[in-house]
Design a protein around this motif. Structure first.
Motif, short mmCIF file in Angstrom:
data_model
loop_
_atom_site.label_atom_id
_atom_site.label_comp_id
_atom_site.label_asym_id
_atom_site.label_seq_id
_atom_site.Cartn_x
_atom_site.Cartn_y
_atom_site.Cartn_z
N LEU A 84 -9.02 0.26 14.34
CA LEU A 84 -7.89 1.11 14.72
C LEU A 84 -8.03 2.21 13.64
CD1 LEU A 84 -5.12 2.10 15.36
CD2 LEU A 84 -4.10 0.72 13.60
N ILE A 85 -7.92 3.68 13.93
CA ILE A 85 -8.06 4.73 13.19
C ILE A 85 -6.85 5.30 13.27
CG2 ILE A 85 -8.79 6.99 12.89
CD1 ILE A 85 -11.43 6.14 14.29
N VAL A 86 -6.20 5.44 12.17
CA VAL A 86 -4.68 5.95 11.91
C VAL A 86 -4.78 7.35 11.32
CG1 VAL A 86 -2.55 5.95 10.68
CG2 VAL A 86 -3.91 3.89 11.14
N SER A 87 -4.56 8.57 12.27
CA SER A 87 -4.50 9.76 11.65
C SER A 87 -3.22 9.91 10.94
CB SER A 87 -4.28 10.81 12.70
OG SER A 87 -5.68 11.24 13.42
N LEU A 88 -3.52 10.08 9.53
CA LEU A 88 -2.30 9.72 8.45
C LEU A 88 -1.73 11.16 8.06
CD1 LEU A 88 -0.62 7.95 6.81
CD2 LEU A 88 -2.32 7.99 5.18
N GLY A 89 -0.90 11.71 9.08
CA GLY A 89 -0.17 12.78 8.56
C GLY A 89 1.16 12.47 7.76
N LEU A 90 1.64 13.31 6.66
CA LEU A 90 2.46 12.80 5.74
C LEU A 90 3.62 13.84 5.93
CD1 LEU A 90 -0.01 11.43 2.98
CD2 LEU A 90 1.57 9.83 4.41
N ASP A 91 3.65 14.65 6.72
CA ASP A 91 4.48 15.65 6.91
C ASP A 91 5.71 15.16 7.83
OD1 ASP A 91 2.66 15.30 9.22
OD2 ASP A 91 2.33 17.35 9.36
N CYS A 92 5.97 13.77 8.07
CA CYS A 92 7.29 13.58 8.54
C CYS A 92 8.42 13.46 7.30
CB CYS A 92 7.10 12.05 9.08
SG CYS A 92 6.24 12.05 10.62
N TYR A 93 7.57 13.95 5.89
CA TYR A 93 8.59 13.49 4.91
C TYR A 93 9.65 14.71 5.07
CZ TYR A 93 9.73 13.82 -0.21
OH TYR A 93 10.26 13.83 -1.22
N SER A 141 10.55 8.75 0.88
CA SER A 141 9.22 8.29 0.45
C SER A 141 9.06 6.84 0.76
CB SER A 141 9.22 8.31 -1.16
OG SER A 141 8.84 9.85 -1.40
N ASP A 142 10.27 5.92 0.65
CA ASP A 142 10.12 4.55 0.84
C ASP A 142 9.85 4.15 2.32
OD1 ASP A 142 10.46 3.86 -1.78
OD2 ASP A 142 12.54 3.22 -1.50
N ASP A 143 10.04 5.07 3.24
CA ASP A 143 9.67 5.06 4.64
C ASP A 143 8.01 4.82 4.63
OD1 ASP A 143 12.40 4.84 5.24
OD2 ASP A 143 12.51 7.08 5.66
N PHE A 144 7.38 5.39 4.16
CA PHE A 144 5.97 5.40 4.21
C PHE A 144 5.49 4.08 3.64
CE2 PHE A 144 6.86 10.00 3.88
CZ PHE A 144 5.98 10.28 4.84
N ILE A 145 6.03 3.32 2.73
CA ILE A 145 5.97 1.92 2.53
C ILE A 145 5.88 1.10 3.87
CG2 ILE A 145 6.39 -0.25 1.07
CD1 ILE A 145 7.36 1.72 -0.78
N GLY A 148 1.10 12.87 -3.04
CA GLY A 148 0.27 11.57 -3.65
C GLY A 148 1.28 10.20 -3.46
N THR A 149 2.48 10.30 -3.96
CA THR A 149 3.31 9.25 -3.66
C THR A 149 3.43 8.56 -2.27
OG1 THR A 149 4.54 9.92 -5.60
CG2 THR A 149 5.84 8.42 -4.14
N ASN A 150 3.75 9.64 -1.34
CA ASN A 150 3.86 9.17 -0.17
C ASN A 150 2.85 8.53 0.59
OD1 ASN A 150 6.42 10.14 -0.17
ND2 ASN A 150 6.05 12.12 0.58
N LEU A 195 -0.56 3.16 1.57
CA LEU A 195 -1.71 2.38 1.62
C LEU A 195 -1.43 1.07 0.91
CD1 LEU A 195 -4.18 4.96 0.48
CD2 LEU A 195 -4.11 4.26 2.71
N GLU A 196 -0.39 1.24 0.07
CA GLU A 196 0.01 -0.08 -0.85
C GLU A 196 0.72 -0.96 0.38
OE1 GLU A 196 -0.05 1.01 -5.47
OE2 GLU A 196 1.95 1.17 -4.43
N GLY A 197 1.60 -0.30 1.16
CA GLY A 197 2.57 -1.13 1.96
C GLY A 197 1.37 -1.67 3.01
N PHE A 198 0.31 -1.19 3.55
CA PHE A 198 -0.54 -1.74 4.34
C PHE A 198 -1.12 -2.96 3.65
CE2 PHE A 198 -5.00 -2.20 6.10
CZ PHE A 198 -4.45 -2.21 7.46
#
Length: 342
Positions: free
Chosen positions: A278-287, A299-303, A330-332, A337-340
């Motif tokens: 699986l490749i995850v195109s990791l956009g963090l712009d849902c913030y 931010s916790d939603d990204f966990i 960086g936090t998001n 990654l830590e959630g994963f």
């Protein structure tokens, strides 16, 4: 989880972009990667390694050779024409205009090989984009070599770039290049899940008629958001690829609770497809504070996102895409990654 990154990716440093009818300070800047690197080091996520240098062939497996050549030689042509500032296209061969002409002027070539006027090219764009593609390719090779996960800190991003065009801050489609590399070197089924706020139009178009790469995208409804002309729910693939593209366009203002049903449905598609990677195109712009986006993640939603993706249970390569709220980026990112990783 190891992170792949090259400082060469910082060399693409646009000063301005065209947005809302104005020249504005660019948002896709080196600071995006620098903030993620700082968070990775601060929270000790894992080793940060340099990418390998790959030949051009993996790029040619995804992009037109003439397009790759255009990007490689662009700055020399631009400066030979007496230009010195970063470049923006301003004319495109749309609808009634001819597609088959042998344009030689640099402004015509800019239009031929672009999809928008908001993506500046500079003197180091090609080098940075090549390093970004090498970053994704190194991550793909790590999966082939037995790693269960990796993070390709790609910058500039890639998912808007198509077979022969750039746009949306993207030049080479890093996720697609990695997926094709996995296919070329032994995997039979690869999936790409794009969670960027904006639809990955380039990735979709590259695999739209193929069953060997499943493309799933959860994003803002294109009737209200860039890229406007692709990413609708009725786009499900064609020919042999029919059924192997799925889109979940969501309304502006979507928060985690409203986003979750689409994510669960996408994960069910992964369960049915049974990808080998699986490749995850990791956009963090849902913030919620992203300056160019309209979703409401905290931010916790990204966990939670990372935790859900871990349950898919296949080797996973995260490929960085968008995300422009630099102070929280960086936090998001590390939250995912830590959630994963659990």
């Amino acid at each position: 989880m190891k992170t792949i990154f090259s400082s060469t990716q910082l060399a693409h440093a646009p000063a301005q972009e065209i947005s809302d009818g104005k020249l504005k300070p660019a948002v896709e800047i080196p600071g995006r990667a620098e903030m993620v690197l700082a968070a990775l080091k601060d929270r000790q996520v894992g080793d940060i390694i340099e990418p390998a240098e790959f030949p051009v062939r993996p790029l040619h497996r995804v992009h037109a050779p003439d397009y790759v050549g255009f990007l490689e030689t662009f700055w020399d042509s631009w400066t030979a024409a007496g230009r010195s500032k970063e470049a923006f296209p301003f004319v495109w061969p749309i609808r009634s205009l001819r597609q088959d002409t042998k344009v030689e002027h640099i402004d015509g070539l800019l239009g031929r090989y672009s999809m928008d006027a908001g993506t500046p090219l500079g003197g180091n764009t090609y080098q940075a984009a090549r390093a970004s593609a090498d970053t994704a390719l190194t991550g793909a090779k790590m999966l082939l070599d037995g790693e269960q996960s990796a993070f390709a800190l790609c910058r500039p991003p890639g998912h808007h770039a198509g077979y022969d065009f750039f746009g949306g801050y993207c030049f080479f489609n890093n996720a697609a290049i990695a997926a094709q590399y996995l296919r070329d070197y032994g995997l039979h089924r690869v999936a790409i899940l794009d969670v960027d706020y904006h639809h990955g139009n380039g990735t979709q178009s590259l695999f739209y008629d193929r069953p060997d790469v499943l493309f799933l995208s959860i994003h803002a409804d294109p009737k209200d958001e860039y890229p406007y002309f692709l990413g609708y729910a009725d786009e499900t693939g064609e020919h042999a690829g029919t059924g192997f593209t799925r889109n979940w366009p969501l309304p502006l203002g979507t928060d985690w609770e409203a986003y979750t049903p689409a994510l669960e449905e996408a994960c069910r598609w992964l369960l049915v497809y049974k990808p080998e990677a699986l490749i995850v195109s990791l956009g963090l712009d849902c913030y919620e504070k992203d300056p160019i986006s309209g979703f409401k993640f905290v931010s916790d939603d990204f966990i939670r996102l990372g935790q859900r993706l871990a349950k898919v249970g296949v080797p996973t390569l995260f490929v960085m895409e968008g995300g422009y709220a630099i102070d929280a980026l960086g936090t998001n990112c590390v939250n995912v990654l830590e959630g994963f990783a659990g």
